[in-house]
Design an enzyme around this catalytic site. Structure first.
Site, PDB file in Angstrom:
ATOM      1  N   HIS A 113       2.014   4.245  -2.995  1.00  0.00           N
ATOM      2  CA  HIS A 113       1.827   5.744  -2.650  1.00  0.00           C
ATOM      3  C   HIS A 113       3.108   6.393  -3.281  1.00  0.00           C
ATOM      4  CE1 HIS A 113      -2.082   6.199  -0.559  1.00  0.00           C
ATOM      5  NE2 HIS A 113      -1.967   5.727   0.496  1.00  0.00           N
ATOM      6  N   HIS A 129       0.795  -1.242   0.090  1.00  0.00           N
ATOM      7  CA  HIS A 129      -0.007   0.015   0.068  1.00  0.00           C
ATOM      8  C   HIS A 129       0.975   1.326   0.063  1.00  0.00           C
ATOM      9  CE1 HIS A 129      -3.669   2.172   1.245  1.00  0.00           C
ATOM     10  NE2 HIS A 129      -3.008   3.333   1.711  1.00  0.00           N
ATOM     11  N   GLU A 130       1.762   1.202   1.029  1.00  0.00           N
ATOM     12  CA  GLU A 130       2.520   2.415   1.008  1.00  0.00           C
ATOM     13  C   GLU A 130       3.786   2.692  -0.245  1.00  0.00           C
ATOM     14  OE1 GLU A 130       1.935   4.670   3.130  1.00  0.00           O
ATOM     15  OE2 GLU A 130       0.585   3.580   4.204  1.00  0.00           O
ATOM     16  N   ASP A 167      -7.526   7.975   2.528  1.00  0.00           N
ATOM     17  CA  ASP A 167      -6.974   8.400   1.129  1.00  0.00           C
ATOM     18  C   ASP A 167      -8.341   8.732   0.357  1.00  0.00           C
ATOM     19  OD1 ASP A 167      -4.417   7.548   2.053  1.00  0.00           O
ATOM     20  OD2 ASP A 167      -4.493   5.723   0.948  1.00  0.00           O
TER      21      ASP A 167
END
Length: 200
Positions: free
Chosen positions: A19, A15-16, A93
């Protein structure tokens, strides 16, 4: 701090990493400062971009870049784990992106369809009678158009994030692996990992 399972750690790392990679590959985003999978408050991980100088306004291209970056995390989860296994991790988000897209359309005149008009009340006027009477001056047709334009901005952001992460799939795996090993990486360390250099 929270204790995460290995599965949650891996998902958070992707996930990170999503980003971070979208942020690095879509022009208009601020430089990557750091990315971590160490839980903070209710967030399982954090990706931080910091401006190089003070900001007093945003260009439309910068806002669309930010929108794409906000969806990088969710799209990464989807690409790696499948649509049916996407988590609620992206709720913040999505909330931030929706608010930003709405402001672009209703406050900042960044929609050609709706023009350079302001479609929201002054937030200071919390006095209910006034805002109820005022909000009824926007026709149902215009409200529908506002929703369509917000949806278009969000869908464009998702498409851009998906394109970047599909093209950079090897980097996504590399960066997620690096995050699982080190937990926190600075911007320069992310560059080292992506260039297959060892971190000092």
């Amino acid at each position: 701090s929270m204790v995460m399972t290995e599965e949650e750690k891996a998902l958070t790392a992707y996930h990170e990493a999503g980003h971070a990679l979208v942020g690095l590959n879509v022009p208009g985003n601020d430089p990557l400062h750091k990315v971590t999978i160490i839980p903070r408050g209710r967030a399982l991980g954090v990706t931080m971009n910091l401006p190089e100088k003070d900001r007093y306004g945003w260009k439309q291209s910068e806002l669309t870049a930010k929108l794409a970056m906000m969806y990088g995390g969710r799209i990464a989860e989807e690409l790696i784990y499948g649509k049916e296994n996407v988590t609620t991790g992206a709720s913040n988000d999505i909330q931030q992106a929706t608010n930003m897209a709405r402001a672009m359309v209703t406050e900042w005149g960044m929609s050609d369809k709706l023009g350079r008009l302001r479609y929201v009340d002054n937030q200071e006027e919390v006095f209910l009678g006034h805002s109820v009477a005022r909000s009824q001056t926007i026709s149902g047709e215009t409200l529908k158009m506002i929703d369509q334009e917000i949806r278009r901005l969000i869908e464009d952001a998702e498409t851009l994030a998906r394109k970047v992460l599909t093209e950079k799939m090897d980097d996504l795996h590399k960066l997620a692996k690096g995050l699982l090993e080190y937990e926190t990486l600075s911007g320069p360390e992310v560059d080292q990992i992506l260039n297959d250099e060892t971190i000092d």
